[in-house]
Design a protein around this motif. Structure first.
Motif, short mmCIF file in Angstrom:
data_model
loop_
_atom_site.label_atom_id
_atom_site.label_comp_id
_atom_site.label_asym_id
_atom_site.label_seq_id
_atom_site.Cartn_x
_atom_site.Cartn_y
_atom_site.Cartn_z
N SER A 8 0.84 -1.19 0.00
CA SER A 8 0.00 0.00 0.00
C SER A 8 0.88 1.24 0.00
CB SER A 8 -0.92 0.01 1.23
OG SER A 8 -1.87 1.04 1.14
N ARG A 9 0.32 2.33 -0.48
CA ARG A 9 1.04 3.61 -0.56
C ARG A 9 0.25 4.66 0.20
NH1 ARG A 9 3.03 7.84 -0.41
NH2 ARG A 9 4.00 9.14 -2.01
N CYS A 10 0.96 5.55 0.93
CA CYS A 10 0.28 6.62 1.67
C CYS A 10 1.25 7.78 1.88
CB CYS A 10 -0.24 6.12 3.02
SG CYS A 10 1.05 5.58 4.15
N ASP A 11 0.69 8.90 2.30
CA ASP A 11 1.53 10.06 2.65
C ASP A 11 2.19 9.84 4.01
OD1 ASP A 11 0.79 11.50 0.32
OD2 ASP A 11 -1.06 12.15 1.30
N VAL A 12 1.40 9.39 4.98
CA VAL A 12 1.89 9.20 6.34
C VAL A 12 1.44 7.83 6.84
CG1 VAL A 12 1.95 10.08 8.71
CG2 VAL A 12 1.70 11.68 6.79
N CYS A 13 2.39 7.04 7.31
CA CYS A 13 2.07 5.77 7.96
C CYS A 13 2.32 5.91 9.45
CB CYS A 13 2.93 4.65 7.39
SG CYS A 13 2.64 3.04 8.20
N ILE A 14 1.33 5.59 10.24
CA ILE A 14 1.45 5.63 11.69
C ILE A 14 1.44 4.21 12.22
CG2 ILE A 14 0.34 6.36 13.84
CD1 ILE A 14 -0.70 8.81 12.32
N VAL A 15 2.43 3.89 13.05
CA VAL A 15 2.57 2.55 13.61
C VAL A 15 2.16 2.62 15.08
CG1 VAL A 15 4.09 0.58 13.98
CG2 VAL A 15 4.46 2.11 12.01
N GLY A 16 1.00 2.07 15.39
CA GLY A 16 0.50 2.09 16.76
C GLY A 16 -0.87 2.73 16.84
N GLY A 17 -1.84 1.96 17.37
CA GLY A 17 -3.22 2.44 17.42
C GLY A 17 -3.70 2.79 18.81
N GLY A 18 -2.84 3.42 19.60
CA GLY A 18 -3.23 3.93 20.90
C GLY A 18 -3.46 5.43 20.86
N TYR A 19 -3.45 6.06 22.03
CA TYR A 19 -3.70 7.50 22.09
C TYR A 19 -2.73 8.28 21.21
CZ TYR A 19 -6.47 6.65 26.37
OH TYR A 19 -7.39 6.22 27.28
N THR A 20 -1.43 8.00 21.32
CA THR A 20 -0.45 8.79 20.58
C THR A 20 -0.67 8.69 19.08
OG1 THR A 20 1.21 8.56 22.33
CG2 THR A 20 2.02 9.14 20.15
N GLY A 21 -0.82 7.45 18.58
CA GLY A 21 -1.00 7.29 17.15
C GLY A 21 -2.29 7.90 16.65
N LEU A 22 -3.39 7.70 17.38
CA LEU A 22 -4.68 8.21 16.93
C LEU A 22 -4.77 9.72 17.03
CD1 LEU A 22 -6.92 5.38 18.41
CD2 LEU A 22 -6.69 5.95 15.97
N TRP A 23 -4.27 10.31 18.14
CA TRP A 23 -4.28 11.77 18.22
C TRP A 23 -3.44 12.38 17.10
CZ3 TRP A 23 -7.96 14.16 20.35
CH2 TRP A 23 -8.47 13.86 21.61
N THR A 24 -2.29 11.78 16.81
CA THR A 24 -1.44 12.30 15.74
C THR A 24 -2.17 12.24 14.40
OG1 THR A 24 0.57 11.58 16.90
CG2 THR A 24 0.77 12.03 14.55
N ALA A 25 -2.80 11.11 14.12
CA ALA A 25 -3.53 10.97 12.86
C ALA A 25 -4.65 11.99 12.75
CB ALA A 25 -4.09 9.55 12.75
N LEU A 26 -5.41 12.16 13.82
CA LEU A 26 -6.54 13.08 13.78
C LEU A 26 -6.09 14.53 13.65
CD1 LEU A 26 -8.66 11.31 16.52
CD2 LEU A 26 -9.34 11.61 14.13
#
Length: 463
Positions: free
Chosen positions: A25-43
């Motif tokens: 898969s291709r993306c602009d930003v890949c975030i590794v980790g689905g806890g608070y840090t990863g989700l807040w960063t993504a949002l």
């Protein structure tokens, strides 16, 4: 085993699991980790640049790590003021105290705006003393906060302290309105829901198996590779295992919790009718709060230490310290001494040398960013972590990217086996010292001396 908070949240939602990554898969930003840090960063990235294509991978299900198993106390960095000032100077210390308080309120505002039912209650916190040796332990930091104009605490009359805390074990107390309690599992699952609604792609049951840095980084998984312009590593306690260069930057230590079956009428009679959190002045604090459905959650940090930063099987099992937690529950609340226990659990906390998280670029360059080391108090600060990491990813020049928090690890623990053996020796000395103080005895001089190592490493900070 799922910890109580996460299992309760999963039982109350109808959302289907996110499919594992299959293929490249291709993306602009890949975030590794689905806890608070990863989700807040993504949002936060989506809020600032809605067109960004963001893909998040999670080794288990979102919230399975510390975000779904912590104590649910959203606390500011006020009690860490001396550490902040020593490391960063007065101006940055004051800014971070203010920002930490703002993050607590911002979490509540976000929940309201996006319909996240996380049992968020902005009812404040009490820092207390539970033996004569702890009396006055908070005075110096309160005075320093007052001098800098950032003090939100007030000393309460003893009768009011005991009424708010629901226990006569407390001998003094400082109250701050700048604190909240949440149901941690509901919060992280709510953030996951909003992320999916915002078009953020999430793949659960997708662990990172390798990382290749370059102009376009490659995040490798068992069944596919993510090609990303920028990568955010939000692994927290798992970071040291994945990247050996960070192995000495944190110590992995458990925080253990117990929660009762609902006793709403009894808690009401005891005075526990709000969402206030209560913390004593030990080095490894007791902390507790009630829940909207009438349960009492009590926890204590500083129990199981992991050799070499390994993830021990015990971290995914009921707490081996249940007898200790039950005894503490009965000491604080005699009326709950024989209460039925709904669950016990524990989990790994990534304890940094300073007790503060740190952020940076992997290997000091490139477009791979990281942040971890929340030291067991990440509910509020992870919101700040999202601001830091999203600012770094976007290449912004602001107070977050200029903060010394982005200078990577601010200290290192000794190598193994010195770290592990030393941690056990200090932990046991702290236990003997505080047990002596609880019984009105003078602790041994050696135990007092060894306990100072924990304070020097930031372990005396609350929250």
């Amino acid at each position: 085993m799922r910890p109580f908070w996460l299992q309760q949240a999963l039982d109350q939602e109808e959302a289907a699991p996110c499919a594992p990554l299959a293929g490249d898969s291709r993306c602009d930003v890949c975030i590794v980790g689905g806890g608070y840090t990863g989700l807040w960063t993504a949002l936060m990235l989506k809020e600032q640049q809605p067109t960004l294509d963001i893909l998040l991978i999670e080794a288990d299900t979102c919230g399975a790590g510390a975000s779904g198993r912590n104590g649910g106390c959203a606390l500011s960095w006020s009690a860490k003021y001396f550490t902040l000032e020593r490391l960063f100077g007065v101006q940055e210390a004051v800014r971070l105290v203010r920002e930490s308080e703002q993050s607590i309120r911002a979490i509540g505002d976000y929940c309201t705006a996006h319909g996240i039912d996380a049992d968020y209650r902005l009812d404040g916190t009490l820092y207390t003393a539970t033996n004569s040796a702890q009396v006055g332990a908070t005075d110096r930091v309160i005075a320093a906060l007052e001098r800098q104009g950032v003090n939100s605490f007030q000393r309460l009359p003893l009768a009011q302290v005991q009424r708010l805390a629901g226990s006569h074990k407390h001998l003094e107390g400082w109250f701050s309105p700048a604190a909240a309690t949440v149901q941690p599992g509901k919060l992280v699952r709510g953030l996951r829901r909003v992320a999916l609604q915002r078009g953020i792609r999430i793949h659960e049951q997708t662990a990172m198996t390798g990382l290749q840095q370059g102009r376009q980084s490659q995040v490798q998984t068992a069944h596919g590779t993510v090609h990303a312009d920028r990568v955010v590593l939000a692994l927290n306690a798992w970071m040291a295992r994945a990247f050996p260069q960070f192995e000495r930057s944190v110590a992995i230590v458990s925080s253990d919790m117990i929660i009762t079956e609902p006793y709403p009428q009894l808690l009401e009679q005891m005075g526990l009718s709000t969402g206030i959190s209560v913390l004593d002045s030990r080095i490894f604090v007791h902390y507790y709060h009630n829940t909207p459905d009438g349960r009492l959650m009590l926890g204590k940090g500083g129990n199981t230490f992991a050799y070499g930063g390994k993830m021990l099987p015990v971290f995914d099992q009921p707490s081996p310290y249940e007898p200790l937690l039950r005894r503490s529950l009965g000491e604080f609340f005699p009326a709950l001494a024989d209460a039925r226990i709904a669950a016990t659990w524990n989990g790994p906390s990534d304890r940094s040398v300073t007790g503060l998280p740190f952020f940076g670029r992997l290997q000091g360059e490139g477009q791979v960013f990281y942040g971890f080391g929340y030291s067991g108090s990440g509910v509020g600060p992870c919101h700040m972590g999202g601001q830091i990491l999203s600012s770094l990813v976007l290449g912004l020049d602001n107070a977050w990217t200029r903060s010394p928090l982005v200078n990577g690890p601010l200290g290192y623990f000794p190598p193994e086996p010195i770290r592990y053996l030393g941690s056990l020796m200090v932990r046991n000395a702290i236990r003997r010292k505080e047990q002596a103080e609880d019984h009105g005895r003078r602790p041994r001089r050696l135990d007092v001396h060894l306990a100072r190592f924990a304070a020097a490493a930031g372990k005396a900070d609350k929250g």
